[in-house]
Design an enzyme around this catalytic site. Structure first.
Site, short mmCIF file in Angstrom:
data_model
loop_
_atom_site.label_atom_id
_atom_site.label_comp_id
_atom_site.label_asym_id
_atom_site.label_seq_id
_atom_site.Cartn_x
_atom_site.Cartn_y
_atom_site.Cartn_z
N ILE A 71 0.85 -1.19 0.00
CA ILE A 71 0.00 0.00 0.00
C ILE A 71 0.89 1.24 0.00
CG2 ILE A 71 -1.86 1.23 1.17
CD1 ILE A 71 -2.65 -1.56 0.28
N GLY A 304 -10.89 1.30 -2.67
CA GLY A 304 -9.46 1.40 -2.98
C GLY A 304 -8.65 0.63 -1.96
N GLU A 305 -7.46 1.13 -1.64
CA GLU A 305 -6.59 0.53 -0.62
C GLU A 305 -6.09 -0.86 -1.00
OE1 GLU A 305 -8.72 0.39 3.07
OE2 GLU A 305 -9.10 2.55 3.11
N GLY A 306 -6.31 -1.29 -2.25
CA GLY A 306 -5.95 -2.65 -2.61
C GLY A 306 -6.99 -3.67 -2.21
#
Length: 337
Positions: A71, A304-306
């Site tokens: 991240i 988001g954030e992976g």
């Protein structure tokens, strides 16, 4: 690990020297798949996914042992224009949450057996407001891409790159508009949940930023002019994964904007990547179409954030378990017709 480039020329050279998958391993995996105790093609995209992974890992019976989620966090000068529902301070606060294990992606990484690393990038020094000036200097761009490269564990066997950065859907939209064309409204969504007035301000910033660099055809320069450090770092990480022959699961709209830069800079640069999901952010479906990637999942995610890419690790694990663990007709003593 030091990144193998110090200037844009070195970076461009790496984009022209991209490793290919192991054709023999992929052929062996396809031959094994044809003998498994199931009708050919009955597992649909799981079969394609397993063969893709086998080629990049160089083995006909691959297993996923060391997935990595990385991240990257950065701050954006364009936030001062009121393009986000949250203030820039939230970026650093969320980095603390990641580091404490409290975010959604922490839970998903743990659920699917992935290690997770967090990389804040000069959070006290936001990028320039891309409406009126370049977001990054060339030195900033290179430093961020090098940080992404260094973040990749060479021993990992899968990479998911994620991000945190208030205002970064605005930057991602501007990159997409500059590289793909269309209208700002085609690429601009509500991000963290801006109201109608905020969406109008955001679309105007996207339009003005892209207009400021109209005629710029170099994708790396588009990234420098309009992107953020976390977006550049994701591009660097995805490129590093290619050179380590580490398969990549792409996350959402922002990650895909980083991938778009590589895709436009070197055709085939994303052959080692699949799209984890199609998110709810406006423009993501269009961006996946530009990348030529069909998503593995479509669950309306927009965090988001992976998170979406990390969730898709479960799909890949299932695909590999079937290819590597199922019995063949001969092994099971089942007639194959």
């Amino acid at each position: 690990m030091t990144a193998p480039f110090t200037d844009l020329a070195g970076l461009r050279a790496l984009l022209q020297e991209l490793p290919a998958p192991d054709a023999a391993a992929q052929a062996d995996a396809a031959a094994r798949n044809a003998q498994l105790t199931k009708p050919m093609g009955s597992l649909g995209r799981l079969e394609e996914l397993a063969l893709w992974y086998a080629g990049w890992r160089g083995t006909s019976r691959p297993r996923l042992a060391r997935p990595q989620v990385a991240i990257f966090a950065g701050n954006h000068g364009v936030v001062a224009r009121g393009v986000s529902a949250f203030p820039a301070e939230v970026t650093a606060q969320m980095v603390g949450n990641f580091e404490a294990g409290g975010a959604a992606v922490n839970q998903l990484a743990r659920a699917f057996g992935a290690t997770m690393t967090v990389h804040p990038l000069d959070l006290d020094r936001p990028t320039g407001d891309f409406v009126t000036e370049p977001a990054m200097s060339e030195a900033d761009l290179l430093a961020a891409m090098a940080a992404g490269w260094r973040a990749v564990d060479p021993e990992a066997d899968l990479l998911v790159a994620g991000e945190m950065g208030i205002g970064n859907t605005c930057a991602a939209s501007a990159i997409a508009l500059a590289l793909e064309g269309g209208e700002a409204r085609d690429w601009t969504g509500r991000g963290t949940g801006v109201d109608d007035a905020g969406l109008a301000r955001k679309a105007e910033a996207v339009a003005q930023g892209a207009a400021r660099i109209v005629g710029e055809s170099d994708p790396l320069q588009v990234l420098r002019q309009l992107g953020g450090r976390e977006i550049a770092a994701m591009a660097g990480a995805i490129l590093a994964a290619r050179h380590h022959r580490i398969p990549v699961i792409l996350d959402g709209f922002i990650c895909c904007s980083a991938a778009l830069v590589l895709h436009r800079a070197a055709p085939g640069a994303l052959d080692h990547a699949v799209a984890g999901h199609q998110g709810a952010e406006s423009g993501h479906a269009r961006l996946l179409e530009a990348l030529g990637k069909a998503p593995l999942l479509s669950l309306g995610l927009r965090l988001g954030e992976g998170s979406g890419g990390t969730l898709a690790i479960g799909v890949l694990r299932g695909a590999l378990a079937c290819l590597s663990g199922m019995a063949t007709f001969a092994e099971a003593g089942v007639s194959d017709g």
